[in-house]
Scaffold this motif. Sequence first.
Motif, PDB file in Angstrom:
ATOM      1  N   UNK A 158       0.853  -1.193   0.000  1.00  0.00           N
ATOM      2  CA  UNK A 158       0.000   0.000   0.000  1.00  0.00           C
ATOM      3  C   UNK A 158       0.888   1.241   0.000  1.00  0.00           C
ATOM      4  N   UNK A 159       1.783   1.302  -0.957  1.00  0.00           N
ATOM      5  CA  UNK A 159       2.714   2.420  -1.063  1.00  0.00           C
ATOM      6  C   UNK A 159       1.952   3.713  -1.337  1.00  0.00           C
ATOM      7  N   UNK A 160       2.254   4.791  -0.617  1.00  0.00           N
ATOM      8  CA  UNK A 160       1.554   6.063  -0.836  1.00  0.00           C
ATOM      9  C   UNK A 160       1.599   6.519  -2.293  1.00  0.00           C
ATOM     10  N   UNK A 161       0.451   6.987  -2.806  1.00  0.00           N
ATOM     11  CA  UNK A 161       0.375   7.465  -4.181  1.00  0.00           C
ATOM     12  C   UNK A 161       0.986   8.852  -4.301  1.00  0.00           C
ATOM     13  N   UNK A 162       1.341   9.226  -5.530  1.00  0.00           N
ATOM     14  CA  UNK A 162       1.943  10.537  -5.773  1.00  0.00           C
ATOM     15  C   UNK A 162       0.990  11.670  -5.433  1.00  0.00           C
ATOM     16  N   UNK A 163      -0.314  11.387  -5.432  1.00  0.00           N
ATOM     17  CA  UNK A 163      -1.310  12.422  -5.168  1.00  0.00           C
ATOM     18  C   UNK A 163      -1.765  12.457  -3.709  1.00  0.00           C
ATOM     19  N   UNK A 164      -1.104  11.703  -2.841  1.00  0.00           N
ATOM     20  CA  UNK A 164      -1.480  11.672  -1.433  1.00  0.00           C
ATOM     21  C   UNK A 164      -1.337  13.066  -0.821  1.00  0.00           C
ATOM     22  N   UNK A 165      -2.233  13.402   0.111  1.00  0.00           N
ATOM     23  CA  UNK A 165      -2.142  14.704   0.769  1.00  0.00           C
ATOM     24  C   UNK A 165      -1.031  14.683   1.808  1.00  0.00           C
ATOM     25  N   UNK A 166      -0.573  15.852   2.194  1.00  0.00           N
ATOM     26  CA  UNK A 166       0.455  15.941   3.222  1.00  0.00           C
ATOM     27  C   UNK A 166      -0.057  15.353   4.531  1.00  0.00           C
ATOM     28  N   UNK A 167      -1.299  15.646   4.877  1.00  0.00           N
ATOM     29  CA  UNK A 167      -1.875  15.119   6.122  1.00  0.00           C
ATOM     30  C   UNK A 167      -1.870  13.602   6.129  1.00  0.00           C
ATOM     31  N   UNK A 168      -2.322  13.001   5.030  1.00  0.00           N
ATOM     32  CA  UNK A 168      -2.353  11.535   4.957  1.00  0.00           C
ATOM     33  C   UNK A 168      -0.939  10.962   4.921  1.00  0.00           C
ATOM     34  N   UNK A 169      -0.030  11.665   4.262  1.00  0.00           N
ATOM     35  CA  UNK A 169       1.348  11.198   4.190  1.00  0.00           C
ATOM     36  C   UNK A 169       1.990  11.206   5.576  1.00  0.00           C
ATOM     37  N   UNK A 170       1.723  12.255   6.341  1.00  0.00           N
ATOM     38  CA  UNK A 170       2.247  12.328   7.711  1.00  0.00           C
ATOM     39  C   UNK A 170       1.764  11.143   8.525  1.00  0.00           C
ATOM     40  N   UNK A 171       0.500  10.763   8.332  1.00  0.00           N
ATOM     41  CA  UNK A 171      -0.046   9.618   9.067  1.00  0.00           C
ATOM     42  C   UNK A 171       0.622   8.315   8.642  1.00  0.00           C
ATOM     43  N   UNK A 172       0.802   8.139   7.326  1.00  0.00           N
ATOM     44  CA  UNK A 172       1.432   6.918   6.822  1.00  0.00           C
ATOM     45  C   UNK A 172       2.849   6.775   7.371  1.00  0.00           C
ATOM     46  N   UNK A 173       3.603   7.854   7.345  1.00  0.00           N
ATOM     47  CA  UNK A 173       4.971   7.812   7.867  1.00  0.00           C
ATOM     48  C   UNK A 173       4.951   7.653   9.384  1.00  0.00           C
ATOM     49  N   UNK A 174       3.992   8.309  10.041  1.00  0.00           N
ATOM     50  CA  UNK A 174       3.885   8.202  11.485  1.00  0.00           C
ATOM     51  C   UNK A 174       3.600   6.781  11.937  1.00  0.00           C
ATOM     52  N   UNK A 175       2.821   6.058  11.140  1.00  0.00           N
ATOM     53  CA  UNK A 175       2.521   4.658  11.467  1.00  0.00           C
ATOM     54  C   UNK A 175       3.782   3.800  11.447  1.00  0.00           C
ATOM     55  N   UNK A 176       4.806   4.275  10.785  1.00  0.00           N
ATOM     56  CA  UNK A 176       6.097   3.568  10.732  1.00  0.00           C
ATOM     57  C   UNK A 176       7.101   4.138  11.730  1.00  0.00           C
ATOM     58  N   UNK A 177       6.631   5.039  12.603  1.00  0.00           N
ATOM     59  CA  UNK A 177       7.520   5.608  13.610  1.00  0.00           C
ATOM     60  C   UNK A 177       8.376   6.742  13.103  1.00  0.00           C
ATOM     61  N   UNK A 178       7.992   7.329  11.971  1.00  0.00           N
ATOM     62  CA  UNK A 178       8.766   8.412  11.365  1.00  0.00           C
ATOM     63  C   UNK A 178       8.027   9.739  11.538  1.00  0.00           C
ATOM     64  N   UNK A 179       8.750  10.780  11.879  1.00  0.00           N
ATOM     65  CA  UNK A 179       8.167  12.092  12.149  1.00  0.00           C
ATOM     66  C   UNK A 179       7.913  12.854  10.852  1.00  0.00           C
ATOM     67  N   UNK A 180       7.131  13.944  10.915  1.00  0.00           N
ATOM     68  CA  UNK A 180       6.953  14.776   9.723  1.00  0.00           C
ATOM     69  C   UNK A 180       8.280  15.282   9.160  1.00  0.00           C
ATOM     70  N   UNK A 181       9.218  15.613  10.040  1.00  0.00           N
ATOM     71  CA  UNK A 181      10.542  16.052   9.560  1.00  0.00           C
ATOM     72  C   UNK A 181      11.252  14.918   8.838  1.00  0.00           C
ATOM     73  N   UNK A 182      11.181  13.702   9.401  1.00  0.00           N
ATOM     74  CA  UNK A 182      11.753  12.540   8.706  1.00  0.00           C
ATOM     75  C   UNK A 182      11.134  12.400   7.326  1.00  0.00           C
ATOM     76  N   UNK A 183       9.815  12.544   7.274  1.00  0.00           N
ATOM     77  CA  UNK A 183       9.092  12.390   6.014  1.00  0.00           C
ATOM     78  C   UNK A 183       9.594  13.374   4.959  1.00  0.00           C
ATOM     79  N   UNK A 184       9.731  14.634   5.337  1.00  0.00           N
ATOM     80  CA  UNK A 184      10.164  15.652   4.377  1.00  0.00           C
ATOM     81  C   UNK A 184      11.571  15.337   3.873  1.00  0.00           C
ATOM     82  N   UNK A 185      12.463  14.965   4.785  1.00  0.00           N
ATOM     83  CA  UNK A 185      13.830  14.632   4.350  1.00  0.00           C
ATOM     84  C   UNK A 185      13.834  13.402   3.451  1.00  0.00           C
TER      85      UNK A 185
END
Length: 328
Positions: A158-185
């Motif tokens: 269930x890899x995030x799509x290119x059109x995923x919103x930032x809010x949803x992306x933050x949640x997907x990364x957060x579910x893996x223990x990664x912070x919003x800053x981690x996500x952006x990097x």
Amino acid sequence: MEKVIIVFAFMLFAARSGWCETATPPLVVDFYNGLCSDIDVEATVGSVIASLYEQDPTIAAALLRLQFHDCFVRGCDASILIDGHDTEKTSPSNRMVRGFDVIEAAKSSLEAICPGVVSCADIIIMATRDAVSLAGGERYTVQTGRRDGTVSVAADVKTPAASISVTDSIKVFGDKGLTPTDMVYLLGAHTIGVARCSTFEDRLYNFSNTGEPDPTMDPTLRATLIDSCPRDITTDEDTVDLDQDPSSSSIVDSSYFKQILLNRGILQIDQELALDQWTQPIVNAIVQRSDFATRFGEAMVKLGAVEVLTGEQGQVRQFCNRIIEQQK
């Protein structure tokens, strides 16, 4: 499938480090020191990657994507490498993922001199680090000690799509223990590599079914992209650079972030990073700082620690595309 006796590196590690047999050891730096006689495992992988990179520099972007797609499904366990009916590799989301042959080449070199010890999961992490370094990034220190997974199911992808919103992306990364800053990097991996036109065609012609282009895209960029990406594309062959600075599109640096601040992001999620109230300050800070390479490496290390198998979990595959059938 041929039955193979697995050599468990964990027992050697336990004796060396004092871990009890019931404990689950963490990932560590230099896990393989002493496990392959005097062979330098990381240098062996590095030599293979350097040779292949010289032939094809695009393997850097390929390996970054491969690690991401592996770690986001059942953790960093090399399950994406497994061949077979309905495995992760067969998922439509992984259709354009490549680099499997690169990992297999490194594995073959190691098996020839140190059989049954180095996991495919660790090779993905080491190989990606080496490729990033060759592409101009910083050579960050990786932790090793992962084991290979024994489950690979396409439906789990269930890899995030290119059109995923930032809010949803933050949640997907957060579910893996990664912070919003981690996500952006980590999305900064788009500093190299290409995107298929089909993944952002709507931004050029029919954004959100409005019949109009995405108003956040720089008009000059759109005019350029239209030449490369004609409407109603039916193939995956047409691509454009994710970093629209031609002088930097194959170098691991912070140029990608400068481009999205100029409304020159290619994928929707890329552009939204520079517009969203939560991530815009992070993007601005990255552009203003001079330590992107270091922080990108730190984020990659965190990604590489997602839901790993260690100790007596999993196995060490003899071939990365095949699960070892356990002897009974």
